[in-house]
Design an enzyme around this catalytic site. Structure first.
Site, short mmCIF file in Angstrom:
data_model
loop_
_atom_site.label_atom_id
_atom_site.label_comp_id
_atom_site.label_asym_id
_atom_site.label_seq_id
_atom_site.Cartn_x
_atom_site.Cartn_y
_atom_site.Cartn_z
N ASN A 23 71.50 20.62 25.34
CA ASN A 23 71.92 22.02 25.30
C ASN A 23 72.95 22.38 26.36
O ASN A 23 73.54 23.46 26.32
CB ASN A 23 70.69 22.94 25.37
CG ASN A 23 69.86 22.85 24.10
OD1 ASN A 23 70.34 22.34 23.08
ND2 ASN A 23 68.64 23.34 24.15
N ARG A 123 67.54 33.71 12.87
CA ARG A 123 68.10 33.70 14.24
C ARG A 123 69.42 34.47 14.22
O ARG A 123 70.44 33.95 13.78
CB ARG A 123 68.28 32.27 14.72
CG ARG A 123 66.94 31.59 14.97
CD ARG A 123 67.11 30.13 15.28
NE ARG A 123 67.71 29.88 16.59
CZ ARG A 123 67.99 28.66 17.04
NH1 ARG A 123 67.75 27.61 16.29
NH2 ARG A 123 68.53 28.51 18.23
N ASP A 317 61.14 25.46 24.32
CA ASP A 317 61.40 24.12 23.80
C ASP A 317 60.34 23.10 24.21
O ASP A 317 60.40 21.94 23.81
CB ASP A 317 62.80 23.63 24.24
CG ASP A 317 63.91 24.41 23.55
OD1 ASP A 317 63.63 25.06 22.52
OD2 ASP A 317 65.05 24.39 24.05
N1 EPU Z 1 68.70 36.52 19.85
C1 EPU Z 1 69.07 37.71 19.32
N2 EPU Z 1 70.40 37.91 19.03
C2 EPU Z 1 71.33 36.97 19.27
C3 EPU Z 1 70.96 35.75 19.83
C4 EPU Z 1 69.61 35.55 20.12
O1 EPU Z 1 68.23 38.59 19.09
O2 EPU Z 1 72.51 37.21 18.99
C5 EPU Z 1 67.28 36.28 20.16
C6 EPU Z 1 66.75 35.06 19.41
O3 EPU Z 1 66.31 35.40 18.11
C7 EPU Z 1 65.62 34.62 20.31
C8 EPU Z 1 66.15 34.95 21.71
O4 EPU Z 1 67.18 35.91 21.52
O5 EPU Z 1 64.48 35.42 20.07
C9 EPU Z 1 66.71 33.76 22.45
O6 EPU Z 1 67.68 33.07 21.64
P1 EPU Z 1 68.92 32.31 22.25
O7 EPU Z 1 70.17 32.93 21.77
O8 EPU Z 1 68.75 32.15 23.73
O9 EPU Z 1 68.80 30.89 21.55
P2 EPU Z 1 70.00 29.93 21.26
O10 EPU Z 1 71.05 30.12 22.28
O11 EPU Z 1 70.37 30.00 19.85
C10 EPU Z 1 69.19 27.98 22.81
C11 EPU Z 1 68.83 26.54 22.62
C12 EPU Z 1 67.50 26.44 21.90
C13 EPU Z 1 66.45 27.16 22.72
C14 EPU Z 1 66.87 28.60 22.98
C15 EPU Z 1 65.93 29.36 23.89
C16 EPU Z 1 71.01 25.53 22.46
C17 EPU Z 1 71.99 24.80 21.65
N3 EPU Z 1 69.88 25.89 21.86
O12 EPU Z 1 69.29 28.52 21.50
O13 EPU Z 1 67.19 25.05 21.85
O14 EPU Z 1 65.20 27.15 22.06
O15 EPU Z 1 68.19 28.63 23.58
O16 EPU Z 1 65.83 28.73 25.12
O17 EPU Z 1 71.22 25.73 23.64
C18 EPU Z 1 66.19 23.12 20.99
O18 EPU Z 1 66.86 22.47 21.83
O19 EPU Z 1 65.26 22.61 20.32
C19 EPU Z 1 66.51 24.52 20.79
C20 EPU Z 1 66.14 25.18 19.70
#
Ligand code: EPU
Length: 436
Positions: A23, A123, A317
């Protein structure tokens, strides 16, 4: 499709080296689009997700070299393409991180709405959108693509709040921070993600010439610059991979030294392990579980509740893997998922192995059982697959983990590493996958 067949009941023993963080490396690679000079990345993990990101960058016109055991070099062209291929982006959510850099550098980006692990629910990308709009971009969704356009004079710095009801957004912060490096003037992001992966990206951007302050805090300030330059970057070790192997040592009761990790990135996990009375030692860049019989009376893990939160809280995670550990505890523990409230798809599969797990609203209740027994289980996402492999290591008989392509997205050579620690694990081809 492949499956992993795990023969349970062997104690792991030995040393395992942790790869670079998945990540962290994905947004770092996307940062190549911010400059016409070369971005060189060391310590990139060899993972399907990294290949997917390199595929997206190649498709946008970038020259990509290296990979496998060498450093990866990415050089974006003078005029990158502004539209990503749907098929490439739909493989992995993190490819959405090209949106911010592309619109900042070229004035326009068309990026397909992302795929990747569903984690039990929708998401959204509203935070990415909100941040780019605050910088002056117009953002709309059309034909499955998010289309962002900078105003005629380019993006302009602004103050914004990027928190969500579930905490901050990791890739949302990454996307907007990258865009703001080339915006005119000062950007203040309130509610920024504090995850080590965001800090690593920020430091890489600083090494490219970006002016960023407050990394690792919820208030990040960026003073835009007119261009960024070449960089050689070595990504941080993967804290989730490290945590997974530590839990594997804890579950099998073996002495497993997890090397090349940053224990400070796992503070909450180590605190929970202490509470669960799992014996382990910590060095500057290693964590070692100590030998014991985790099924013996008095040596079982103590039931230990966890609630997931953004960093430095307990990472979502590692929630599934923790649940696998708690199936061996001498009592009942409560797991609360606050980042992705529906990220519990592994529960039904753990139940197939004999785990006593049930949902009560937002909570998962896990009662330790004296034994698990091997069965056919299906991985629903990356971390769920890891939890099923961990459970398979302690289940009696053989556990067949299907749809293992999920695990290849985030764990480098998992079966080789586990085998080197003494696990009985092999990969087999499944000619006809079951249809649900
Ligand atoms: N959220 C919103 N709006 C947005 C974006 C996110 O409401 O525009 C919400 C999501 O639905 C969630 C929370 O905010 O409830 C956190 O989501 P986040 O955006 O932080 O997740 P992400 O950036 O899409 C990254 C990791 C994930 C990890 C999450 C949380 C990467 C590529 N992915 O995802 O990793 O679970 O942060 O720490 O960095 C994994 O590696 O298995 C994985 C899923």
């Amino acid at each position: 499709m492949d499956k992993l067949v795990v023969e349970g009941g062997r104690r792991l023993e030995g040393e395992v080296d942790i790869a670079g963080s998945k990540n962290a490396v994905l947004p770092v690679l996307a940062a190549a689009l911010l400059t016409r000079e070369t971005l060189r990345v060391e310590n990139a993990p060899r993972l399907a997700d990294v290949e997917s990101m390199l595929g997206v960058l190649r498709d946008l016109g970038c020259a990509v070299q290296g990979g496998e055991d060498e450093a990866i070099e990415v050089k974006a062209p003078e005029h990158p393409s502004q539209r990503t291929d749907w098929e490439l982006v739909s493989r992995m959510r993190a490819s959405f991180c090209v949106l911010g850099p592309l619109v900042a550098r070229t004035g326009r980006a068309e990026v397909s709405l992302p795929g990747g692990c569903a984690l039990g629910g929708f998401r959204p990308i509203d935070i990415h959108r909100k941040g780019l709009e605050a910088l002056g971009a117009s953002v709309r969704t059309e034909g499955g693509y998010v289309i962002a356009e900078a105003p005629p004079g380019g993006l302009r710095g602004a103050e914004m709040y990027l928190g969500t009801a579930f905490g901050s957004s990791v890739t949302g912060t990454a996307n907007v921070m990258m865009a703001a490096t080339l915006a005119e003037g000062r950007t203040v992001i309130q509610g920024a993600a504090c995850e080590p992966e965001v800090v690593d990206l920020g430091r890489c951007l600083q090494a490219m010439g970006a002016r960023i302050e407050g990394l690792g805090s919820p208030r990040v300030e960026i003073e835009g610059v007119s261009e960024l330059g070449a960089v050689e970057w070595s990504v941080i070790p993967d804290r989730i991979e490290a945590g997974t192997y530590v839990i594997a040592g804890a579950m099998t009761g073996g002495r497993v030294r997890v090397r090349g990790c940053r224990p400070e990135h796992l503070v909450t996990v180590l605190e929970r392990l202490r509470e669960a009375q799992i014996p382990f030692e910590v060095g500057p860049d290693w964590i070692e579980t100590q030998a014991r019989d985790p099924r013996a009376a008095g040596e079982q893990p103590r039931p230990t509740d966890v609630t997931t939160h953004p960093f430095p809280g307990f990472p979502t995670d590692l929630q599934a893997q923790w649940m696998a550990l708690m199936t061996m505890a001498e009592g009942r523990s409560v797991i609360t998922e606050r980042v992705y409230p529906e990220r519990y798809m592994h529960m039904a599969e753990l139940a197939r192995l004999g785990a006593d797990v049930r949902r009560e609203g937002a909570l998962a209740l896990v009662s330790g059982t004296p034994r698990l027994s091997g069965a056919h289980v299906t991985a629903s996402d990356l971390r769920a697959s890891a939890a099923l492999v961990l459970a398979g290591l302690v289940a009696e008989g053989e556990t067949h983990v299907h749809r293992v392509y999920h695990i290849d997205r985030g764990y480098e050579c998992i079966e080789e590493r586990l085998r080197a620690l003494g696990a009985g694990i092999r990969r087999e081809r499944v000619e006809r996958e079951r249809v649900e």
